[in-house]
Design an enzyme around this catalytic site. Sequence first.
Site, PDB file in Angstrom:
ATOM      1  N   LYS A 146       0.852  -1.194   0.000  1.00  0.00           N
ATOM      2  CA  LYS A 146       0.000   0.000   0.000  1.00  0.00           C
ATOM      3  C   LYS A 146       0.883   1.238   0.000  1.00  0.00           C
ATOM      4  CE  LYS A 146      -1.825   2.771   2.859  1.00  0.00           C
ATOM      5  NZ  LYS A 146      -1.668   4.029   2.088  1.00  0.00           N
ATOM      6  N   GLU A 173       9.720   0.751  10.712  1.00  0.00           N
ATOM      7  CA  GLU A 173      10.791   1.762  10.580  1.00  0.00           C
ATOM      8  C   GLU A 173      10.095   3.094  10.806  1.00  0.00           C
ATOM      9  OE1 GLU A 173      12.666   4.613   9.258  1.00  0.00           O
ATOM     10  OE2 GLU A 173      12.812   3.706   7.259  1.00  0.00           O
ATOM     11  N   CYS A 199      13.258  10.401   8.000  1.00  0.00           N
ATOM     12  CA  CYS A 199      13.116   9.978   9.395  1.00  0.00           C
ATOM     13  C   CYS A 199      14.444  10.085  10.143  1.00  0.00           C
ATOM     14  CB  CYS A 199      12.541   8.573   9.472  1.00  0.00           C
ATOM     15  SG  CYS A 199      13.264   7.494   8.256  1.00  0.00           S
ATOM     16  N   GLU A 244       9.366  15.047  16.386  1.00  0.00           N
ATOM     17  CA  GLU A 244       9.813  14.988  14.998  1.00  0.00           C
ATOM     18  C   GLU A 244       9.017  16.001  14.166  1.00  0.00           C
ATOM     19  OE1 GLU A 244       8.893  11.411  12.707  1.00  0.00           O
ATOM     20  OE2 GLU A 244      10.917  11.523  11.880  1.00  0.00           O
TER      21      GLU A 244
HETATM   22  P1  ADP Z   1       2.804  10.770   7.815  1.00  0.00           P
HETATM   23  O1  ADP Z   1       2.148  11.208   9.085  1.00  0.00           O
HETATM   24  O2  ADP Z   1       4.176  11.254   7.697  1.00  0.00           O
HETATM   25  O3  ADP Z   1       1.977  10.966   6.577  1.00  0.00           O
HETATM   26  P2  ADP Z   1       1.991   8.133   8.333  1.00  0.00           P
HETATM   27  O4  ADP Z   1       2.665   7.311   9.351  1.00  0.00           O
HETATM   28  O5  ADP Z   1       0.659   8.703   8.651  1.00  0.00           O
HETATM   29  O6  ADP Z   1       3.009   9.229   7.927  1.00  0.00           O
HETATM   30  O7  ADP Z   1       1.832   7.347   6.967  1.00  0.00           O
HETATM   31  C1  ADP Z   1       2.708   6.368   6.481  1.00  0.00           C
HETATM   32  C2  ADP Z   1       1.893   5.298   5.798  1.00  0.00           C
HETATM   33  O8  ADP Z   1       1.015   4.706   6.755  1.00  0.00           O
HETATM   34  C3  ADP Z   1       1.006   5.769   4.660  1.00  0.00           C
HETATM   35  O9  ADP Z   1       0.977   4.780   3.647  1.00  0.00           O
HETATM   36  C4  ADP Z   1      -0.358   5.878   5.332  1.00  0.00           C
HETATM   37  O10 ADP Z   1      -1.436   5.738   4.429  1.00  0.00           O
HETATM   38  C5  ADP Z   1      -0.318   4.696   6.276  1.00  0.00           C
HETATM   39  N1  ADP Z   1      -1.226   4.791   7.428  1.00  0.00           N
HETATM   40  C6  ADP Z   1      -1.672   5.897   8.059  1.00  0.00           C
HETATM   41  N2  ADP Z   1      -2.510   5.563   9.062  1.00  0.00           N
HETATM   42  C7  ADP Z   1      -2.611   4.216   9.069  1.00  0.00           C
HETATM   43  C8  ADP Z   1      -3.312   3.255   9.865  1.00  0.00           C
HETATM   44  N3  ADP Z   1      -4.108   3.639  10.857  1.00  0.00           N
HETATM   45  N4  ADP Z   1      -3.156   1.949   9.584  1.00  0.00           N
HETATM   46  C9  ADP Z   1      -2.346   1.552   8.580  1.00  0.00           C
HETATM   47  N5  ADP Z   1      -1.664   2.397   7.795  1.00  0.00           N
HETATM   48  C10 ADP Z   1      -1.781   3.704   8.025  1.00  0.00           C
END
Ligand code: ADP
Length: 501
Positions: free
Chosen positions: A199, A274, A308, A405
């Site tokens: 994804k 990560e 990161c 961060e």
């Molecule tokens: P950022 O806050 O920097 O956008 P995220 O950690 O929210 O980083 O996003 C990293 C990835 O995790 C993206 O592919 C996002 O769609 C996915 N993501 C965000 N929330 C969830 C969740 N609750 N469960 C699974 N994947 C998620």
Amino acid sequence: MATALKIVPPEDKVTSFVSRTHQMLIHGKWTEAVSGKTFPTYNPATGEVLARVAEGDRADIDLAVKAARTAFDSGPWRKLTPSERGRMIWKLADLIEENLEELAELETLDNGKPLKIARAADVPLAVDLFRYMAGWATKIEGTTIPISVAYTPGVQYLAYTLREPVGVVGQIIPWNFPLLMAAWKLGPALATGCTVVLKPAEQTPLSCLRLGELIQEAGFPDGVVNIVPGYGETAGAALAAHPNVDKVAFTGSTEVGKLILQAAAGNLKKVSLELGGKSPNVVFADVDLDAAISGAASAIFFNHGQCCCAGSRLYVEDKIFDKVVEGVSEQARKINVGSGFDSSTDMGPLVSEEQLNRVCGYLESGFSEGAKAVVGGGRHGDKGYFVKPTVLVNTNEKMKVVREEIFGPVVTAIPFSDPDDLTVQANDTVYGLAAGIWTRDIKKAHRLAGQLRAGTVWINCYNIFDAALPFGGYKQSGWGREMGKDALEMYTEVKAVCSAM
Ligand code: ADP
């Protein structure tokens, strides 16, 4: 799609790819979402919609997991020899290299980063990662183990271990290096013989979708790699929780990493994470000043601070504090902020409006707590998601800008005098992803490298990555390692076989 045609660069292949309907890849077929829904991806340099992409949700994740399960349990994939698997991965690397320009332009369009960086770093590193992992496909070995079983006197055994693929892997990746993060994840999964549901981040799905086409062209059997674009809370959450997924590999924020962990608990799938960082970058007074100044600037400003491992806490020995702060600020002033397609641009926009607001919110919080910007300190321009490279002083360890961060081009510079106290300060974070040390004294450097609680320590350099070098975090920066031999462990199960002779 008229807008898309107006804002993409004059590269035919890219123009036609971007303006196409973007579907998801499930069991070798490009399909619409079950719901029929699509979501927009934006050009961060203008804020305009770039393309619309099929919006995957639970139902699509179900189909993709089913495809990956079938490909793992009964498809031709598991019957390929390791050498055949390795050759396919190598072929994929060749195809990425052949399409380097197109992929680099897609990265610049969707993520905003300068094209020259996508060409020199993102795409070549992805190629190299796949080549490195292609070599591992034939070298995933167990061991023979001499055993002495006291309660069966006189019986001899042949005991050995096998390293087997963990199975169906759900991979959720971020937007800061869209193609490269896909490579970091897919490389070890494919080398070990797993099947995947990937994804991409909702902000940057395009290069992953193009990668899906190249995966098909490389000849991977249907269902080995399935790609489901969509939002985190829907598609991502469904993947992390899915009962038929054996492992989830996630790169993103620590906050979401914790949600992934909870979601994975249902079937106790294996988890690798990560996550975030707030990495200390330490400059001692005995340093080669010019090297340290440009190193400290690039440690935070590379990829607009959206790394990161960004060196976001700059600790400088007090004797040279003013010189280093002025030097890094001077470098920041020279950074050309603009469209990634302009060859004179050093820093493009942040990836999204959300990210722009988040970074500006941190700056405001810093100022309200007494921090001062030597350079930068806010948004750049009023169109797109640009932020000025910023150096903050007058900060202390209690401030949010020092503790949390920011994921933007913002560094806090802090003086130190006592090395022991410095070690305590540098480690005073919930994160432990990376650290930098700048000194001419190798004893001092290696002693401190041993004391810092971080998965990577760079000495007299920063942001040096290699497919062979493991990368990952201590503490709340994650579980497990990406790249290198260590990554393979996260994608294999160890089976002990014991045979009486
Ligand atoms: P950022 O806050 O920097 O956008 P995220 O950690 O929210 O980083 O996003 C990293 C990835 O995790 C993206 O592919 C996002 O769609 C996915 N993501 C965000 N929330 C969830 C969740 N609750 N469960 C699974 N994947 C998620």
